[in-house]
Design a protein around this motif. Structure first.
Motif, PDB file in Angstrom:
ATOM      1  N   GLU A 343       0.834  -1.215   0.000  1.00 25.91           N
ATOM      2  CA  GLU A 343       0.000   0.000   0.000  1.00 25.91           C
ATOM      3  C   GLU A 343       0.865   1.261   0.000  1.00 25.91           C
ATOM      4  N   ASP A 344       1.908   1.237  -0.841  1.00 26.54           N
ATOM      5  CA  ASP A 344       2.818   2.385  -0.910  1.00 26.54           C
ATOM      6  C   ASP A 344       3.126   2.790  -2.340  1.00 26.54           C
ATOM      7  N   GLY A 345       2.263   2.454  -3.284  1.00 32.05           N
ATOM      8  CA  GLY A 345       2.523   2.759  -4.680  1.00 32.05           C
ATOM      9  C   GLY A 345       3.183   1.589  -5.390  1.00 32.05           C
ATOM     10  N   VAL A 346       3.618   1.846  -6.610  1.00 30.03           N
ATOM     11  CA  VAL A 346       4.178   0.772  -7.435  1.00 30.03           C
ATOM     12  C   VAL A 346       5.411   0.169  -6.775  1.00 30.03           C
ATOM     13  N   THR A 347       5.422  -1.151  -6.642  1.00 33.53           N
ATOM     14  CA  THR A 347       6.584  -1.876  -6.125  1.00 33.53           C
ATOM     15  C   THR A 347       7.425  -2.323  -7.314  1.00 33.53           C
ATOM     16  N   PRO A 348       8.656  -1.784  -7.473  1.00 32.78           N
ATOM     17  CA  PRO A 348       9.454  -2.146  -8.657  1.00 32.78           C
ATOM     18  C   PRO A 348       9.770  -3.641  -8.678  1.00 32.78           C
ATOM     19  N   ASN A 349       9.830  -4.194  -9.887  1.00 30.87           N
ATOM     20  CA  ASN A 349      10.303  -5.560 -10.032  1.00 30.87           C
ATOM     21  C   ASN A 349      11.767  -5.660  -9.616  1.00 30.87           C
ATOM     22  N   THR A 354      13.385 -12.058  -5.607  1.00 29.73           N
ATOM     23  CA  THR A 354      13.757 -12.627  -4.307  1.00 29.73           C
ATOM     24  C   THR A 354      13.292 -11.791  -3.125  1.00 29.73           C
ATOM     25  N   ASP A 355      12.699 -10.633  -3.362  1.00 32.15           N
ATOM     26  CA  ASP A 355      12.286  -9.797  -2.242  1.00 32.15           C
ATOM     27  C   ASP A 355      11.090 -10.422  -1.526  1.00 32.15           C
ATOM     28  N   ALA A 356      10.843  -9.971  -0.309  1.00 28.18           N
ATOM     29  CA  ALA A 356       9.781 -10.536   0.523  1.00 28.18           C
ATOM     30  C   ALA A 356       8.812  -9.440   0.932  1.00 28.18           C
ATOM     31  N   GLY A 357       7.568  -9.839   1.149  1.00 30.26           N
ATOM     32  CA  GLY A 357       6.533  -8.905   1.551  1.00 30.26           C
ATOM     33  C   GLY A 357       5.183  -9.471   1.186  1.00 30.26           C
ATOM     34  N   PRO A 358       4.150  -8.649   1.168  1.00 33.87           N
ATOM     35  CA  PRO A 358       2.813  -9.152   0.816  1.00 33.87           C
ATOM     36  C   PRO A 358       2.822  -9.860  -0.533  1.00 33.87           C
ATOM     37  N   ASN A 359       2.203 -11.039  -0.565  1.00 33.68           N
ATOM     38  CA  ASN A 359       2.171 -11.856  -1.795  1.00 33.68           C
ATOM     39  C   ASN A 359       3.561 -12.057  -2.382  1.00 33.68           C
ATOM     40  N   THR A 383       7.070 -11.015 -20.634  1.00 32.62           N
ATOM     41  CA  THR A 383       7.663 -11.961 -19.701  1.00 32.62           C
ATOM     42  C   THR A 383       7.005 -11.810 -18.333  1.00 32.62           C
ATOM     43  N   ALA A 384       6.994 -12.903 -17.574  1.00 33.91           N
ATOM     44  CA  ALA A 384       6.399 -12.937 -16.237  1.00 33.91           C
ATOM     45  C   ALA A 384       7.019 -14.118 -15.495  1.00 33.91           C
ATOM     46  N   PRO A 385       6.789 -14.242 -14.181  1.00 32.09           N
ATOM     47  CA  PRO A 385       7.344 -15.382 -13.448  1.00 32.09           C
ATOM     48  C   PRO A 385       6.971 -16.706 -14.111  1.00 32.09           C
ATOM     49  N   PRO A 386       7.934 -17.604 -14.297  1.00 33.59           N
ATOM     50  CA  PRO A 386       7.664 -18.884 -14.974  1.00 33.59           C
ATOM     51  C   PRO A 386       6.499 -19.635 -14.332  1.00 33.59           C
ATOM     52  N   PHE A 387       5.677 -20.239 -15.182  1.00 29.75           N
ATOM     53  CA  PHE A 387       4.543 -21.082 -14.809  1.00 29.75           C
ATOM     54  C   PHE A 387       3.397 -20.303 -14.152  1.00 29.75           C
ATOM     55  N   SER A 388       3.500 -18.991 -14.090  1.00 32.09           N
ATOM     56  CA  SER A 388       2.408 -18.205 -13.513  1.00 32.09           C
ATOM     57  C   SER A 388       1.277 -18.072 -14.524  1.00 32.09           C
ATOM     58  N   ARG A 389       0.157 -17.581 -14.045  1.00 32.25           N
ATOM     59  CA  ARG A 389      -1.005 -17.295 -14.892  1.00 32.25           C
ATOM     60  C   ARG A 389      -1.097 -15.789 -15.057  1.00 32.25           C
ATOM     61  N   VAL A 390      -1.082 -15.329 -16.299  1.00 32.14           N
ATOM     62  CA  VAL A 390      -1.166 -13.898 -16.590  1.00 32.14           C
ATOM     63  C   VAL A 390      -2.575 -13.577 -17.061  1.00 32.14           C
ATOM     64  N   PRO A 498      18.564  -3.643 -25.756  1.00 35.15           N
ATOM     65  CA  PRO A 498      18.859  -3.019 -24.460  1.00 35.15           C
ATOM     66  C   PRO A 498      18.275  -3.849 -23.325  1.00 35.15           C
ATOM     67  N   PRO A 499      18.862  -3.774 -22.129  1.00 31.93           N
ATOM     68  CA  PRO A 499      18.314  -4.533 -20.990  1.00 31.93           C
ATOM     69  C   PRO A 499      16.951  -3.999 -20.584  1.00 31.93           C
ATOM     70  N   ASP A 500      16.067  -4.923 -20.128  1.00 33.09           N
ATOM     71  CA  ASP A 500      14.767  -4.486 -19.643  1.00 33.09           C
ATOM     72  C   ASP A 500      14.863  -4.117 -18.172  1.00 33.09           C
ATOM     73  N   SER A 501      13.704  -3.975 -17.509  1.00 33.92           N
ATOM     74  CA  SER A 501      13.679  -3.472 -16.135  1.00 33.92           C
ATOM     75  C   SER A 501      14.350  -4.404 -15.139  1.00 33.92           C
ATOM     76  N   VAL A 502      14.518  -5.690 -15.482  1.00 30.63           N
ATOM     77  CA  VAL A 502      15.174  -6.622 -14.559  1.00 30.63           C
ATOM     78  C   VAL A 502      16.512  -7.086 -15.103  1.00 30.63           C
ATOM     79  N   GLY A 503      17.040  -6.382 -16.114  1.00 34.75           N
ATOM     80  CA  GLY A 503      18.366  -6.686 -16.623  1.00 34.75           C
ATOM     81  C   GLY A 503      18.428  -7.732 -17.712  1.00 34.75           C
TER      82      GLY A 503
END
Length: 659
Positions: A343-349, A354-359, A383-390, A498-503
């Protein structure tokens, strides 16, 4: 001479010895019914029908959950109708074996807890796990008289249960004992065993239901959430009404301990999963706060419209909120994000997620490209986390004032467009997306544990996208006119973006391609008619940033023209003299972001650009390519504020357009 019933029964028994057990027209039917979650004293009637006089009834049974974890918390057995009238009694656990069938035991984790007790009108608290409970060896014997042939319209046995407080289905059955041995009648002579037919009881437990659109009070959503929070275990909130709930004060956080709460808007009349919700939560009159506040684990929110709250649509403000699924909802018009982790605005990828927090602060999807495939049809890659549902959502519909971009660039989610499973390599694709050009899409990811991400940064559906072309071709006189048996070009190309937001860096070469379908490699065409095939790489919807092109000689030495272009316009060229096979050279090119406010292509921001902006915003002229050019204040919109800002900069010395 008078012949006794006992003598006749004996004759019948002897006559049936060769045929085995006598199959008479007798039955045991357990009532099926629907009850409310948390109901107490629910009577489930068992009707016995017999066509011979009975001396005993052996009726072992089990209660087992089959969906949703619905089960009972206590049970009481009572006689009714004929059994009560003749004064039968219960003798439980007569040393009778009740073997579990292996197949049934395997379907119930942990098997069953077996209980037995004597007498009636005594509750038995269920201490077994919800996988099941067996009533072992329950046998009825006559008291004052035998049970004469007949049936009981209202049941011969009444099973009284208290139901746990969540929805689902449980059954009363005999399938986990051997019915040929342990579900039987005995005739009054004690010489004949009768196996009755059996009908199991299916008990549907109706979940907690919202029955009105009031902000509070019995039957309201607020009351249902309070009730769910007050109890542990799985709770399901369903809707018996459709329409708008005008929320006047913030709803209680979903904080039920244990297994979470499942809110399903698709249970409402008129709703249709997964695309058409019919329950609206409107926060326009509510003080600041999110539409829904998830503060525990395993919460599921689906099929709701959440709009006009003075905060996030759905917030997960505490770190221990995991495995919360937010799916198939319409979320728009809120002052905060549609879904906000922390609840603090956009959480960067973050690289590696590996970061921890809600969900688990699950990384949101990243769009790579949008390619036009028809007049109002696009393909989107990302792209998205492998095997996830988008899940893909409409964030803006071009030409429709009801569905416009908001100040945040991650959402809103006006309409679910579809869903896709992400590959093991983390790639997804949607096609076709039937929306007009200059619309925008966004997306969420939900991993295999149920964690849902925030909405992705919006992707505009740009018509006829930019195309980067890297090439190599022989120079005259060089190899021109030589008769060479070459079927492959003498130069191979590899392009690195060029690299994307996660390199992550996409690349393409003769035998590899991580750009997906938006990039192609052409090594068959002689585009300059020089006698040798050229090498060309085409990349649609390129990201801004630096591109590296590597050239490797695999054919005859000579001088070659190499370069990179944008939409057919030459941007960079380099003549390379290759003398040794295997020689490698390279070229770099910086694809710069568009100059905001420069709309006429002359490199200046002047009166002509102001006129062009007015035509676009007010005159219905096509958006520029790329559309960010007209968004001079970087709010994601093309509106009157951009025109004012452009006039102020061009004529009044105001603030330079953002970059």
């Amino acid at each position: 001479m008078r012949i006794s019933n006992r003598f006749l029964a004996a004759i019948a028994f002897l006559a049936s010895m060769d045929a085995g057990v006598l199959q008479a027209s007798n039955s045991v039917v357990v009532e099926s019914k629907t009850v409310a979650a948390g109901a107490t004293g629910v009577l489930i009637r068992v009707r016995i029908t017999n066509d011979v006089t009975l001396g005993f009834v052996e009726f072992p049974f089990e209660i087992r959950s089959v969906s949703g974890g619905a089960f009972v918390s206590s049970i009481r057995l009572n006689l009714s109708e004929r059994l009560s009238a003749v004064g039968w009694s219960s003798m439980v656990g007569q040393g009778l074996a009740t073997p579990e069938l292996t197949s049934c035991k395997n379907s119930q984790p942990g098997g069953y807890a077996t209980v037995s007790w004597s007498g009636f009108n005594t509750y038995h608290d269920i201490v077994a796990s919800p996988e099941g409970i067996r009533i072992m060896g329950w046998k009825l014997y006559p008291g004052e008289q035998y049970l004469q042939p007949g049936a009981d319209a209202n049941g011969s046995i009444a099973i009284s249960v208290n139901v746990l407080d969540h929805g689902g289905v449980f059954e009363i059955d005999t399938t986990c004992v051997d019915p040929a041995t342990h579900l039987d009648f005995g005739d009054s002579a004690g010489m004949q065993m009768i196996i009755p037919s059996f009908t199991k009881g299916v008990i549907t437990v109706r979940a907690r239901s919202v029955t009105n659109l009031a902000d509070s009070g019995p039957g309201s959503l607020r009351s249902a959430i309070d009730s769910a929070n007050a109890r542990s275990g799985i709770d399901t909130i369903t809707f018996g009404v459709s329409g708008t709930i005008q929320v006047l004060t913030p709803l209680p956080p979903l904080s039920e301990p244990g297994s979470g709460t499942y809110i399903s808007g698709f249970t409402a009349p008129g709703a249709s999963a997964p695309y058409t919700p019919s329950v609206i939560l409107d926060g326009s009159l509510c003080p600041p706060g999110p539409g829904l506040d998830l503060r525990n684990v395993h919460q599921i929110v689906e099929g709701l419209v959440i709009r006009n709250f003075h905060g996030a649509g759905v917030a997960l403000p505490v770190g221990l909120s995991y495995y919360n699924t937010i799916t198939s909802n319409v979320i728009y018009g809120n002052s905060g994000l549609a879904i906000d982790l922390w609840e603090d605005g956009v959480t960067p990828n973050d690289p590696g997620d590996t970061d921890a927090g809600p969900n688990a602060l699950l990384n949101y999807p990243v769009f790579d490209s949008a390619i036009q495939t028809g007049i109002d049809s696009f393909a989107v890659y990302g792209t998205a986390p492998p095997f996830s549902r988008v899940e893909l959502f409409l964030a803006c519909e071009a030409g429709n004032p009801q569905f416009q971009l908001e100040s945040v660039k991650h959402g809103p989610a006006y309409r679910l467009l579809g869903w896709s499973l992400v590959s093991a390599g983390g790639e997804f694709m949607f096609h076709p997306i039937l929306e007009p050009p200059w619309s925008a899409v966004t997306a969420t990811a939900t991993d295999t544990l149920g964690n849902t991400s925030e909405l992705a940064r919006n992707k505009l559906l740009v018509p006829d996208p930019l195309r980067v072309t890297a090439y190599s071709e022989p120079l005259p006189p060089g190899l021109r006119g030589l008769s060479l048996p070459l079927i492959t070009p003498p130069i191979q190309i590899s392009v690195y973006g060029p690299p994307d937001s996660v390199g992550h860096i996409d690349s393409i070469g003769p035998n590899f391609n991580t750009f997906g379908l938006r990039a192609t490699y052409d090594s068959l065409t002689d585009l300059n008619t020089g006698g040798l095939p050229d090498s060309r790489v085409h990349i649609a919807s390129p990201d801004t940033g630096e591109y590296l092109v590597k050239y490797s000689l695999i054919g005859p030495p000579g001088e070659y023209l190499t370069g990179i272009g944008i939409d057919g316009h030459q941007e960079a060229q380099k003549n390379i003299a290759f003398g040794i096979p295997g020689q490698i050279d390279s070229l770099t090119f910086l694809l710069s972001p568009p100059i905001r406010g420069e709309l006429t292509g002359d490199g200046l921001i002047d009166v002509f650009d102001v006129i062009a902006a007015i035509d676009i915003v007010f005159g219905g002229k096509p958006m520029p390519d790329p559309p960010e050019k007209v968004d001079v204040n970087c709010d994601g919109l093309a509106d009157v504020y951009d025109v004012i800002g452009l006039i102020d900069y061009a004529f009044g010395g105001g603030t330079q357009p953002c970059q």
